[in-house]
Design a protein around this motif. Structure first.
Motif, PDB file in Angstrom:
ATOM      1  N   ALA A 187     -90.830  22.811  31.467  1.00  0.00           N
ATOM      2  CA  ALA A 187     -89.439  22.608  31.895  1.00  0.00           C
ATOM      3  C   ALA A 187     -88.962  23.748  32.773  1.00  0.00           C
ATOM      4  O   ALA A 187     -88.332  23.519  33.823  1.00  0.00           O
ATOM      5  CB  ALA A 187     -88.537  22.458  30.671  1.00  0.00           C
ATOM      6  N   ILE A 188     -89.237  25.001  32.387  1.00  0.00           N
ATOM      7  CA  ILE A 188     -88.761  26.130  33.178  1.00  0.00           C
ATOM      8  C   ILE A 188     -89.508  26.214  34.509  1.00  0.00           C
ATOM      9  O   ILE A 188     -88.918  26.540  35.555  1.00  0.00           O
ATOM     10  CB  ILE A 188     -88.880  27.456  32.383  1.00  0.00           C
ATOM     11  N   ILE A 189     -90.812  25.895  34.516  1.00  0.00           N
ATOM     12  CA  ILE A 189     -91.576  25.918  35.767  1.00  0.00           C
ATOM     13  C   ILE A 189     -91.064  24.849  36.729  1.00  0.00           C
ATOM     14  O   ILE A 189     -90.859  25.106  37.927  1.00  0.00           O
ATOM     15  CB  ILE A 189     -93.077  25.715  35.473  1.00  0.00           C
ATOM     16  N   THR A 190     -90.835  23.658  36.215  1.00  0.00           N
ATOM     17  CA  THR A 190     -90.327  22.571  37.059  1.00  0.00           C
ATOM     18  C   THR A 190     -88.942  22.904  37.611  1.00  0.00           C
ATOM     19  O   THR A 190     -88.653  22.638  38.788  1.00  0.00           O
ATOM     20  CB  THR A 190     -90.269  21.263  36.257  1.00  0.00           C
ATOM     21  N   ALA A 191     -88.090  23.482  36.769  1.00  0.00           N
ATOM     22  CA  ALA A 191     -86.742  23.841  37.219  1.00  0.00           C
ATOM     23  C   ALA A 191     -86.795  24.892  38.320  1.00  0.00           C
ATOM     24  O   ALA A 191     -86.085  24.784  39.330  1.00  0.00           O
ATOM     25  CB  ALA A 191     -85.918  24.347  36.038  1.00  0.00           C
ATOM     26  N   VAL A 215    -101.484  20.234  30.736  1.00  0.00           N
ATOM     27  CA  VAL A 215    -100.597  19.636  31.752  1.00  0.00           C
ATOM     28  C   VAL A 215    -100.724  20.372  33.086  1.00  0.00           C
ATOM     29  O   VAL A 215     -99.783  20.375  33.886  1.00  0.00           O
ATOM     30  CB  VAL A 215     -99.131  19.665  31.268  1.00  0.00           C
ATOM     31  N   MET A 216    -101.874  20.992  33.355  1.00  0.00           N
ATOM     32  CA  MET A 216    -102.039  21.756  34.581  1.00  0.00           C
ATOM     33  C   MET A 216    -101.887  20.924  35.857  1.00  0.00           C
ATOM     34  O   MET A 216    -101.343  21.417  36.852  1.00  0.00           O
ATOM     35  CB  MET A 216    -103.389  22.473  34.574  1.00  0.00           C
ATOM     36  N   PRO A 217    -102.336  19.656  35.898  1.00  0.00           N
ATOM     37  CA  PRO A 217    -102.078  18.868  37.119  1.00  0.00           C
ATOM     38  C   PRO A 217    -100.595  18.775  37.460  1.00  0.00           C
ATOM     39  O   PRO A 217    -100.211  18.896  38.627  1.00  0.00           O
ATOM     40  CB  PRO A 217    -102.666  17.492  36.774  1.00  0.00           C
ATOM     41  N   CYS A 218     -99.765  18.587  36.441  1.00  0.00           N
ATOM     42  CA  CYS A 218     -98.316  18.540  36.656  1.00  0.00           C
ATOM     43  C   CYS A 218     -97.789  19.898  37.126  1.00  0.00           C
ATOM     44  O   CYS A 218     -96.939  19.975  38.016  1.00  0.00           O
ATOM     45  CB  CYS A 218     -97.621  18.095  35.378  1.00  0.00           C
ATOM     46  N   SER A 253     -99.395  12.143  45.870  1.00  0.00           N
ATOM     47  CA  SER A 253     -98.097  12.805  45.843  1.00  0.00           C
ATOM     48  C   SER A 253     -98.213  14.281  46.222  1.00  0.00           C
ATOM     49  O   SER A 253     -97.392  14.811  46.977  1.00  0.00           O
ATOM     50  CB  SER A 253     -97.465  12.654  44.445  1.00  0.00           C
ATOM     51  N   CYS A 254     -99.232  14.942  45.708  1.00  0.00           N
ATOM     52  CA  CYS A 254     -99.433  16.357  45.995  1.00  0.00           C
ATOM     53  C   CYS A 254     -99.727  16.579  47.476  1.00  0.00           C
ATOM     54  O   CYS A 254     -99.166  17.476  48.112  1.00  0.00           O
ATOM     55  CB  CYS A 254    -100.566  16.893  45.132  1.00  0.00           C
ATOM     56  N   TYR A 255    -100.587  15.749  48.031  1.00  0.00           N
ATOM     57  CA  TYR A 255    -100.929  15.890  49.448  1.00  0.00           C
ATOM     58  C   TYR A 255     -99.734  15.550  50.350  1.00  0.00           C
ATOM     59  O   TYR A 255     -99.534  16.182  51.397  1.00  0.00           O
ATOM     60  CB  TYR A 255    -102.118  14.999  49.797  1.00  0.00           C
TER      61      TYR A 255
END
Length: 487
Positions: A187-191, A215-218, A253-255
Motif C-alpha cells: 500500500a505505501i509503495i503504491t501510494a 507480490v514482486m510483479p505488482c 501494462s508494464c511495457y
C-alpha cells in the motif's frame, strides 16, 4: 480564436452533461421519494442527528450546543449510520465535531471499527486536519488501525503532498497495532509511486524485501509507473531489467507504462527520436510474445500529434494495419486531429471516412473535439460535414455541437444556416444553451477575420522608384529655395 472555440465547445459539453445529470438525478429523486413511502423508515434518532449535522445555521459551537440537547440513547451503530447518511452532504468539520462529541459521550463504547470508518471518510474527503486528529486519538487510546484504513490514509496523504507523513505512519505502524505485512508494504509503495516518489518507494522495497516476495510483479509495475511520472527513462529501464533478471517477464501494462515514459521524454527533448525508439520498444515486446494493442500505438500517436509530426502519424496508422493491430477510433481521431490542426483538411476528412468504412463507431467526444478544432481554424464547412456524419450515426448528444455551430455561423454572417440549425434542434426537442438573439443580424456583431495584405514583388518594385522620385523632388525644391534666397 482556436483556443476560444475549444473553450466554448468544452463549456457547452459541460452544460449538456450537467443537464443530463440533473435529469437523471430528478429520476433517482422520484424513485427515492417513492422508497420513503415504504413501511420501514429511518429511526427518529437518526433523522434528528442528520438534521442537526446537515444544518447550515450556526457554526461548530452552535452544532455542539444542538447535539447536547439530544436526549435519546446513543449507540456506536447509530454514530456510524449517521456519518454514512451525512458524509456526502455535510461539511467535513461538522462531521468531525459530531464524531468527537460522540466519542466523548459514549466514553469507551465506540469500537475500533467506528474509528477506522470515520478515518476513511475523512480520507475520502481529503481533510488532512481531521485525519490527523483521529490518527492521534487512535494512538493515544491504543486502538487498532486496520490495513485497509492505512492504505487509504497513505494514498490520501501522498496525494496531498504529505508523503513524508505517510512514511512516518508506516514506520510506526506498531504504535497503531497494525502489522507491517505484505498488504501495508504494498500500500505505501503504491501510494508513493502514484505521485512519482519512486526513490522513496525503492527505499521501502529495500528494507522490506522479505515481506513482499510474493507480490514482486505488482511492486515492479508500481516502480516503473513511479519513474514514468518523473519521465526518468533510465531508472524505469533499470526496473524492467531487474524484473527480467529476477525471472519476471514485464507484461503489456508494464511495457505500455514504459512506452509512455519514453515518448513523453522524447516529446520534450528529442521529437525526432519518437518513432525509432518507440518501435524498438515494440520490437522488444514482440520478442517476449507480448501482443501489441491499439493502446500501445495510441501512446505514440498522441505524442506525435502534440509534436505536429504529420507524416509520421499517418505512417504509424498504416503500420498498425500491416502489423495486424487494428486501429480503434482513438487512433483515427489522433491522426485526424493533427491533420486538421496542420491545415490538411481534405486528408483529415478522408481519415474520418476511412474510419467509418471500417465500421468503427466512435463516441460523441470524437465529433465534439474535431468540430471544435475545425471551428477554431475557421473551417466551418468541414465542421458542418462532420456534424452530418455524427447525425447519421445516431449517436445522440447533439446539444453541445449546436451550441457551438450556431454562434459560429451567425458571427460569421451566415444567419440563414444558423437559423436552419436552430429550427432543426428545436424540432428534435433539444434545449439549446445559446441565445436566440444570435439569429438577429441587428444584434449579433459579424466577425470576419482579417488577414494582412500580401504585397507582390511587382508592387514592391514599383514602390521603390516612387520613393526615389519623391526624394528627388524634395532635393529640387531645396535647390530652388537656395537660388531664391541668393537672388
Amino acid at each position: 480564436m482556436k483556443l476560444k472555440m475549444l473553450v466554448l465547445l468544452n463549456s457547452a459539453l459541460k452544460r449538456f452533461t450537467l443537464h443530463r445529470m440533473n435529469t437523471q438525478h430528478s429520476k433517482l429523486l422520484s424513485f427515492s421519494l417513492y422508497s420513503t413511502l415504504q413501511p420501514m423508515s429511518a429511526p427518529p434518532q437518526l433523522q434528528e442527528l442528520c438534521s442537526i449535522i446537515m444544518s447550515n445555521i450556526g457554526g461548530l459551537d452552535d452544532l455542539a450546543l444542538s447535539l447536547n440537547k439530544f436526549k435519546d440513547s446513543l449507540a456506536s451503530s447509530l454514530v456510524a449510520q449517521t456519518i454514512e447518511d451525512c458524509k456526502s452532504e455535510a461539511q467535513s468539520r461538522r462531521l468531525l465535531r459530531f464524531f468527537l462529541w460522540s466519542s466523548k459521550n459514549l466514553n469507551c463504547n465506540l469500537e475500533d471499527k467506528d474509528y477506522n470508518y470515520a478515518l476513511r471518510v475523512f480520507a475520502e474527503k481529503n481533510d488532512h486536519i481531521a485525519m490527523g486528529i483521529l490518527i492521534d486519538d487512535l494512538k493515544k487510546e491504543g486502538r487498532v488501525m486496520d490495513a485497509h484504513t492505512f492504505g487509504l490514509v497513505a494514498e490520501t496523504l501522498v496525494k496531498l503532498g504529505k508523503e513524508d507523513e505517510a512514511l512516518g505512519i508506516f514506520k510506526n505502524l506498531d504504535k497503531y497495532k497494525c502489522p507491517q505485512d505484505e498488504f501495508t508494504v504494498t500500500a505505501i509503495i503504491t501510494a508513493l509511486c502514484s505521485k512519482g516518489h519512486a526513490k522513496k518507494a525503492e527505499g521501502v522495497v529495500l528494507h522490506h524485501n522479505d515481506k513482499i516476495a510474493g507480490v514482486m510483479p505488482c511492486i515492479y509495475r508500481s516502480l516503473v509507473y513511479g519513474w514514468s511520472v518523473q519521465r526518468n527513462v533510465k531508472e524505469a529501464r533499470k526496473v524492467i531489467q531487474q524484473m527480467k533478471s529476477d525471472g519476471t517477464i514485464p507484461d503489456l501494462s508494464c511495457y505500455n507504462t514504459f512506452l509512455r515514459c519514453l515518448c513523453e521524454r522524447n516529446l520534450r527533448h528529442n521529437p525526432s527520436g519518437l518513432v525509432p525508439e518507440a518501435l524498438n520498444v515494440m520490437m522488444e515486446m514482440r520478442s517476449y510474445k507480448i501482443s501489441l494493442t491499439s493502446i500501445s500505438y495510441n501512446i505514440l500517436l498522441s505524442c506525435l500529434g502534440r509534436a505536429r509530426r504529420v507524416k509520421e502519424s499517418c505512417r504509424i496508422l498504416e503500420t498498425m494495419k500491416t502489423s495486424g493491430c487494428a486501429p480503434d477510433w482513438v487512433s483515427y481521431y489522433l491522426v485526424a486531429k493533427v491533420l486538421f490542426l496542420s491545415g490538411r483538411f481534405g486528408k483529415g476528412r478522408a481519415i474520418v471516412d476511412q474510419m467509418i468504412s471500417e465500421s468503427l463507431v466512435p463516441n460523441c467526444k470524437f465529433y465534439y473535439s474535431l468540430i471544435g478544432i475545425l471551428c477554431g481554424v475557421e473551417r466551418v464547412n468541414y465542421a458542418l460535414e462532420l456534424f452530418e456524419l455524427m447525425k447519421r450515426s445516431s449517436l445522440g448528444g447533439y446539444g453541445p455541437v449546436y451550441d457551438v455551430l450556431i454562434p459560429k455561423l451567425c458571427r460569421g454572417g451566415r444567419f440563414e444556416k444558423g437559423r436552419e440549425l436552430w429550427d432543426e434542434a428545436i424540432r428534435m426537442g433539444i434545449s439549446l444553451q445559446c441565445s436566440k438573439d444570435l439569429l438577429d443580424p441587428s444584434v449579433t456583431e459579424v466577425f470576419k477575420p482579417t488577414r494582412p495584405e500580401k504585397i507582390s514583388l511587382l508592387d514592391s518594385s514599383k514602390a521603390k522608384p516612387l520613393k526615389k522620385a519623391t526624394t528627388a523632388k524634395r532635393l529640387g525644391k531645396r535647390k530652388n529655395m537656395k537660388k531664391k534666397r541668393k537672388s
